[in-house]
Design a protein around this motif. Structure first.
Motif, short mmCIF file in Angstrom:
data_model
loop_
_atom_site.label_atom_id
_atom_site.label_comp_id
_atom_site.label_asym_id
_atom_site.label_seq_id
_atom_site.Cartn_x
_atom_site.Cartn_y
_atom_site.Cartn_z
N LEU A 1 0.61 -1.30 -0.12
CA LEU A 1 0.01 0.07 -0.47
C LEU A 1 0.87 1.84 -0.05
O LEU A 1 1.34 1.62 1.01
N ALA B 1 1.14 3.79 2.81
CA ALA B 1 1.00 3.06 4.51
C ALA B 1 2.08 3.60 5.04
O ALA B 1 2.84 2.35 4.38
N LEU C 1 -2.69 0.55 9.26
CA LEU C 1 -3.11 0.67 8.48
C LEU C 1 -4.69 1.32 8.29
O LEU C 1 -5.28 0.12 9.28
N HIS D 1 -6.59 4.04 4.85
CA HIS D 1 -6.05 2.64 3.91
C HIS D 1 -7.40 1.60 3.86
O HIS D 1 -6.83 0.76 2.97
#
Length: 508
Positions: free
Chosen positions: A481, A484, A488, A492
């Motif tokens: 991601l 991020a 998280l 996100h």
């Protein structure tokens, strides 16, 4: 003489109100629907509001409560009164001010007239309090001395003194402070004697979810060993059931997140570990805590998933997912690790001085570590203390700091984070322990698909080390991601769940 009585009165109020602790169970602290009409309802006599008194201005810690009808009512009454003193006089009740300290925030305890007058009747016995005496009792309990009470009601000081003498004779007190203290002590005695209505203290998570994630459902299941397990159930009932193993505290599920789950048709079943979102929890050793966690996962699999479960293990939940897979190799269909703890995290260069010290203590001196954790939990009952600790830990990472800022912004102003942390200490102790030295031995198990979903800017468990671990496990796929870090949460969630849904469909 009246000034001395006023000082004694405030000291007595501080001592009596200090008995109102955060540990009062939800079955005793009655939640009333905001608004004046509820104050006359004996079944809804209590409401506790966490607040902060700064520069003479009183504000609730929950941002949403500032627009609450009850808070507007309290503010108007305080404006008319002119000064907080020991509480706020209301037309049909009163709000007692409970000073905070190093272990808890300030509080207002809102109660109806009937609660105070019933307590006074118990003290008066066969003698009846006149309305003027009831009025004076309210004023004394709210911190008014006779001079201030007379000025408020527009009567002479001697009138109030006469009422006080009659009140003192009926309640058996000698001074203003003694009468107010006896009335408050009686109120708290009555609260403590209310039966718990057969509801266990572990029902505290119900209150937290109603306050911070009202769209989530709460469940309870009992294992064959007789252990009670609590679950959070979120997402469409007809969605793909996934056993989610939460990080140290439950993520902040908001309406937009629930909408994502509805769109993707994913239902998250979250077994709460022993001591998470609970009050008065008995401490367990490491083995017993692991047993309880695995038992909760097994109940979730059996009741919601069928023969095999899809498991999503988040951050500190990693250890419990790995342990369950080792114990029940044939009951795991897939395992997704979100923000996994992939290596020992005792290094000060990555974990920070405080976290690395806690990790080291947890592995070598559990009793000392447990006492240190208890100390920090008492500290973070103050709203800003937890924020300062988190900012210190995650200062190297801007994306993690953004998550902390979101937690302290609307609508909760950090209260969700603080309450979840302070009510989960017995679980968090074990989560720290397992993060310190994650055990990947014996994984992956045969027939179990696996994947990593990880923050590309995680500075504690960097992407390169996640990829190296994934390769050592037989080439487990890794999805990053991009915006991020280790935390998280918040913005996100949608990206992570879209990746996870793709992973689930790939199994077919």
């Amino acid at each position: 003489m009246d000034d001395t009585a006023s000082e004694e009165l405030m000291e007595a109020l501080a001592r009596a109100l200090g008995t109102l602790q955060a540990e009062l169970t939800p079955s005793l602290v009655k939640r009333v629907v905001p608004g004046r009409s509820d104050m006359a309802d004996p079944a809804g006599t209590w409401r506790i509001i966490d607040c902060q008194l700064t520069g003479g201005i009183l504000q609730p810690l929950m941002l949403a409560e500032r627009h609450d009808a009850l808070w507007r009512y309290l503010s108007d009454a305080l404006d008319r009164q002119g000064e907080l003193r020991g509480g706020i006089l209301l037309d049909d009740g009163l709000a007692l001010f409970v000073p905070g300290g190093s272990e808890r925030p300030d509080r207002l305890a809102v109660l109806s007239d009937s609660t105070l007058f019933d307590a006074a009747d118990e003290l008066a016995g066969d003698l009846t309090l006149y309305p003027s005496e009831q009025r004076l009792l309210k004023q004394l309990v709210c911190g008014f001395n006779l001079t201030a009470a007379a000025a408020l009601d527009g009567v002479g000081h001697e009138t109030k003194r006469s009422q006080f003498k009659s009140l003192a004779r009926k309640l058996g007190g000698g001074s203003q402070a003694e009468i107010a203290g006896r009335a408050l002590s009686r109120i708290f005695l009555e609260i403590a004697s209310v039966p718990g209505e057969g509801v266990s203290q572990d029902d505290y998570f119900d209150d937290l979810l109603r306050q911070f994630a009202p769209e989530a459902r709460t469940l309870r299941l009992r294992s064959r060993t007789g252990q009670s397990h609590r679950f959070v159930d979120i997402g469409p009932i007809g969605g793909w059931p996934v056993v989610m193993l939460h990080p140290m505290i439950l993520p902040d599920f908001r309406s937009a997140d629930v909408a994502v789950l509805d769109t993707l048709a994913i239902r998250l079943i979250v077994p709460l570990r022993h001591g998470a979102m609970s009050r008065g929890t008995v401490a367990l050793d490491v083995c017993a805590h692991l047993d309880h966690a695995c038992e909760g996962i097994e109940l979730a699999r059996k009741h919601f998933c069928g023969e095999r479960a899809d498991i999503m293990a988040c951050i500190s939940g990693t250890a419990y997912g790995l342990e369950y897979a080792r114990r029940h190799r044939d009951r795991v269909a897939s395992m997704a690790f979100m923000g996994a703890t992939v290596k020992p995290t005792t290094s000060r260069s990555t974990a920070g001085r405080l976290r690395s010290s806690l990790f080291t203590l947890s592995m070598s001196r559990w009793h000392v570590y447990s006492r240190v954790m208890d100390f920090y939990v008492r500290r973070i009952r103050r709203p800003e203390t937890l924020r300062q600790l988190l900012m210190g830990v995650y200062r190297p990472n801007l994306v993690d700091l953004a998550v902390i800022d979101a937690e302290y912004g609307p609508p909760f102003g950090g209260e969700r984070l603080r309450k979840f942390f302070t009510s989960s200490v017995q679980s968090i102790k074990h989560d720290f322990y397992h993060q310190a030295l994650p055990d990947w031995s014996g994984f992956p198990v045969p027939g179990c698909r696996a994947t990593f979903l990880h923050g590309a800017q995680d500075f504690i468990h960097p992407p390169a080390e996640v990829r190296a671990l994934a390769q050592s496990l037989g080439g487990v796929p890794v999805f990053m991601l991009p915006n991020a870090g280790q935390l998280l949460y918040h913005n996100h969630f949608e990206a992570a769940m879209n990746l996870y849904r793709g992973f689930l469909e790939g199994r077919e």
